[in-house]
Design an enzyme around this catalytic site. Structure first.
Site, PDB file in Angstrom:
ATOM      1  N   GLY A 293     -10.405  -5.073 -12.326  1.00  0.00           N
ATOM      2  CA  GLY A 293     -10.399  -4.142 -13.134  1.00  0.00           C
ATOM      3  C   GLY A 293      -9.143  -3.399 -12.709  1.00  0.00           C
ATOM      4  O   GLY A 293      -7.984  -3.836 -12.956  1.00  0.00           O
TER       5      GLY A 293
ATOM      6  N   ILE B 147      -6.924  -1.806 -11.121  1.00  0.00           N
ATOM      7  CA  ILE B 147      -6.589  -2.282  -9.891  1.00  0.00           C
ATOM      8  C   ILE B 147      -5.638  -4.011  -9.538  1.00  0.00           C
ATOM      9  O   ILE B 147      -4.527  -3.846  -9.499  1.00  0.00           O
ATOM     10  CB  ILE B 147      -6.927  -2.038  -8.373  1.00  0.00           C
ATOM     11  CG1 ILE B 147      -7.167  -0.683  -7.884  1.00  0.00           C
ATOM     12  CG2 ILE B 147      -5.921  -2.607  -7.205  1.00  0.00           C
ATOM     13  CD1 ILE B 147      -7.808   0.046  -6.679  1.00  0.00           C
TER      14      ILE B 147
ATOM     15  N   THR C 138      -8.114  -6.869  -0.080  1.00  0.00           N
ATOM     16  CA  THR C 138      -7.507  -5.289  -0.395  1.00  0.00           C
ATOM     17  C   THR C 138      -8.428  -5.036  -1.255  1.00  0.00           C
ATOM     18  O   THR C 138      -7.934  -3.558  -1.151  1.00  0.00           O
ATOM     19  CB  THR C 138      -6.713  -4.978  -0.673  1.00  0.00           C
ATOM     20  OG1 THR C 138      -6.133  -5.628  -2.246  1.00  0.00           O
ATOM     21  CG2 THR C 138      -5.641  -5.656  -0.165  1.00  0.00           C
TER      22      THR C 138
ATOM     23  N   ARG D 136     -13.229  -4.852  -0.157  1.00  0.00           N
ATOM     24  CA  ARG D 136     -13.971  -3.837   1.388  1.00  0.00           C
ATOM     25  C   ARG D 136     -14.380  -5.270   2.264  1.00  0.00           C
ATOM     26  O   ARG D 136     -14.463  -6.566   1.973  1.00  0.00           O
ATOM     27  CB  ARG D 136     -15.102  -3.545   0.362  1.00  0.00           C
ATOM     28  CG  ARG D 136     -15.450  -2.365   0.038  1.00  0.00           C
ATOM     29  CD  ARG D 136     -14.986  -1.023   1.149  1.00  0.00           C
ATOM     30  NE  ARG D 136     -14.896  -0.029   0.780  1.00  0.00           N
ATOM     31  CZ  ARG D 136     -14.164   0.604  -0.565  1.00  0.00           C
ATOM     32  NH1 ARG D 136     -12.776   0.148  -0.278  1.00  0.00           N
ATOM     33  NH2 ARG D 136     -14.341   2.005  -0.494  1.00  0.00           N
TER      34      ARG D 136
ATOM     35  N   GLU E 185     -15.254  -3.096   9.706  1.00  0.00           N
ATOM     36  CA  GLU E 185     -14.616  -1.541   8.979  1.00  0.00           C
ATOM     37  C   GLU E 185     -14.871  -0.203  10.344  1.00  0.00           C
ATOM     38  O   GLU E 185     -14.852   0.659  10.953  1.00  0.00           O
ATOM     39  CB  GLU E 185     -15.864  -0.716   8.315  1.00  0.00           C
ATOM     40  CG  GLU E 185     -15.086   0.339   7.759  1.00  0.00           C
ATOM     41  CD  GLU E 185     -14.132   0.232   7.077  1.00  0.00           C
ATOM     42  OE1 GLU E 185     -12.777   1.084   7.909  1.00  0.00           O
ATOM     43  OE2 GLU E 185     -13.269   0.612   5.677  1.00  0.00           O
TER      44      GLU E 185
ATOM     45  N   HIS F 137      -7.098  -0.711   7.118  1.00  0.00           N
ATOM     46  CA  HIS F 137      -7.350  -0.048   5.981  1.00  0.00           C
ATOM     47  C   HIS F 137      -6.648   0.948   5.055  1.00  0.00           C
ATOM     48  O   HIS F 137      -7.049   1.652   5.352  1.00  0.00           O
ATOM     49  CB  HIS F 137      -8.835   0.198   5.622  1.00  0.00           C
ATOM     50  CG  HIS F 137      -9.695   0.472   4.565  1.00  0.00           C
ATOM     51  ND1 HIS F 137     -11.652   0.610   4.006  1.00  0.00           N
ATOM     52  CD2 HIS F 137      -9.484   0.863   3.282  1.00  0.00           C
ATOM     53  CE1 HIS F 137     -11.486   0.840   3.212  1.00  0.00           C
ATOM     54  NE2 HIS F 137     -10.796   0.718   2.369  1.00  0.00           N
ATOM     55  N   ALA F 138      -5.726   0.312   4.817  1.00  0.00           N
ATOM     56  CA  ALA F 138      -3.870   0.914   4.165  1.00  0.00           C
ATOM     57  C   ALA F 138      -3.737   0.714   2.969  1.00  0.00           C
ATOM     58  O   ALA F 138      -2.624   2.053   2.445  1.00  0.00           O
ATOM     59  CB  ALA F 138      -3.046   0.907   5.626  1.00  0.00           C
ATOM     60  N   ALA F 139      -4.428   0.175   2.383  1.00  0.00           N
ATOM     61  CA  ALA F 139      -3.338  -0.237   0.891  1.00  0.00           C
ATOM     62  C   ALA F 139      -3.386   0.921   0.386  1.00  0.00           C
ATOM     63  O   ALA F 139      -2.136   1.536  -0.856  1.00  0.00           O
ATOM     64  CB  ALA F 139      -4.271  -1.223   0.211  1.00  0.00           C
TER      65      ALA F 139
END
Length: 338
Positions: free
Chosen positions: A158, A160, A238, A240, A269, A293-295
């Site tokens: 996709g 990204i 990067t 889930r 998570e 989970h900061a990307a």
């Protein structure tokens, strides 16, 4: 009904530190905003049962919560992935689900994927730890291999992933991608060679996961897949956490099936867990880098995602179509059949 009859909007959860941006938008449109701190689905039911609209960041808005809602019209996700929302249950209940198109954090995630990859390949953390404790030797990072000419594989292709491909090209890498939902010509047009899943697993020197979390991608990378990778492979996730089996990854990293990993999320998570502790054995390994989970994070991206999600809610409550609906077509087809 006019839009100024004071609908109630509940923020199920967010870790932004305040609700000022949302409050200005929601109250400016004549509605009421309630900010909750839900972790579980029961929390969501308690906080949002009678809400007209729900905003959610990490909290699960599953079928149990959706069936308990008495008058919800819209569930807006802070972000692009909608894996926390049971979209089918929302559709059955006539509730719109909205997301934020991924250009809000496209560059941030692509940069972060490259940062994890570069740090892993160039042993940045190993060197940093060594120099801090008085060891000044290039050998502390052995072995390091040249990046130029290596194959970077992307699981899903996709927007990204396409941005990651552009960055990889600048580093002189060969880029391949596996995306069963994209025609090969489109993959080529966006800068990668289309490959099968098997080829992706076996040929990638660096494998970057940038797929949505779905039934198909859950645990897509497990022991069987990791065993087939090159022993020099570096895995970057990067997307889930649950796309990769943590127990299998731990085994792969300790037994040398692959060389290293850079993870922006882990399977549990932690943002969903109230008193989370780093008990995951991956935290004990030197050949894995883990970020929280900061990307997607930049000050600009956070402002955009909050602003967009709050405006989606206001649009729907005001009788306008949302800009980024997830299930509008399904809802429309249900209306046609009734």
């Amino acid at each position: 009904m006019t839009q100024h009859n004071g609908y109630t909007v509940v923020i199920a959860d967010s870790d932004f530190g305040d609700a000022d941006i949302e409050r200005a938008i929601v109250e400016g449109a004549g509605h009421r905003l309630v900010a909750a701190d839900c972790r579980t689905e029961d929390d969501v039911i308690a906080a949002a049962r009678d809400a007209d609209a729900v905003l959610a960041q990490y909290a699960t808005v599953g079928s149990r919560a959706i069936d308990a809602f008495t008058r919800c019209k819209v569930i807006a996700r802070y972000g692009t992935g909608t894996d926390i929302v049971d979209v089918d249950a929302a559709t059955r209940n006539g509730i719109l689900v909205t997301n934020v198109p991924n250009d809000w954090c496209q560059n941030e995630v692509a940069d972060h994927a490259m940062a994890l990859l570069l740090a892993a390949v160039r042993k940045v953390c190993t060197y940093h730890g060594a120099t801090r404790t008085g060891t000044w030797r290039w050998q502390t990072g052995e072995p390091i291999h040249r990046m130029q000419g290596r194959t970077l594989g992307l699981l899903s292709f996709g927007a990204i992933a396409q941005s990651i491909a552009a960055r990889a090209h600048a580093f002189g890498m060969h880029v391949v991608a596996h995306d069963p939902y994209m025609p090969g010509d489109d993959v080529i047009a966006h800068g990668a060679m289309p490959v099968t899943f098997d080829e992706l697993i076996e040929e990638s020197d660096y494998l970057v996961i940038q797929a949505p979390l779905t039934k198909e991608t859950h645990h897509r990378i497990g022991a069987a897949e990791l065993r087939r990778m090159k022993p020099t492979t570096i895995l970057v996730n990067t997307a889930r956490g649950p796309i990769v089996r943590d127990d299998a990854l731990y085994q792969a990293l300790t037994e040398g099936w692959i060389a290293g990993a850079g993870l922006d999320d882990i399977e549990e998570e932690p943002a969903k867990v109230r008193d989370w502790r780093p008990t995951n054995p991956l935290f004990g390994l030197d050949n894995v880098l883990i970020t929280p989970h900061a990307a997607y994070y930049s000050e600009e991206a956070i402002r955009t995602v909050r602003d967009f999600a709050a405006h989606e809610v206001v649009r729907v409550l005001g009788g306008q179509p949302p800009l980024s609906p997830v299930n509008a077509a399904q809802l429309a087809s249900i209306h046609l059949h009734h």
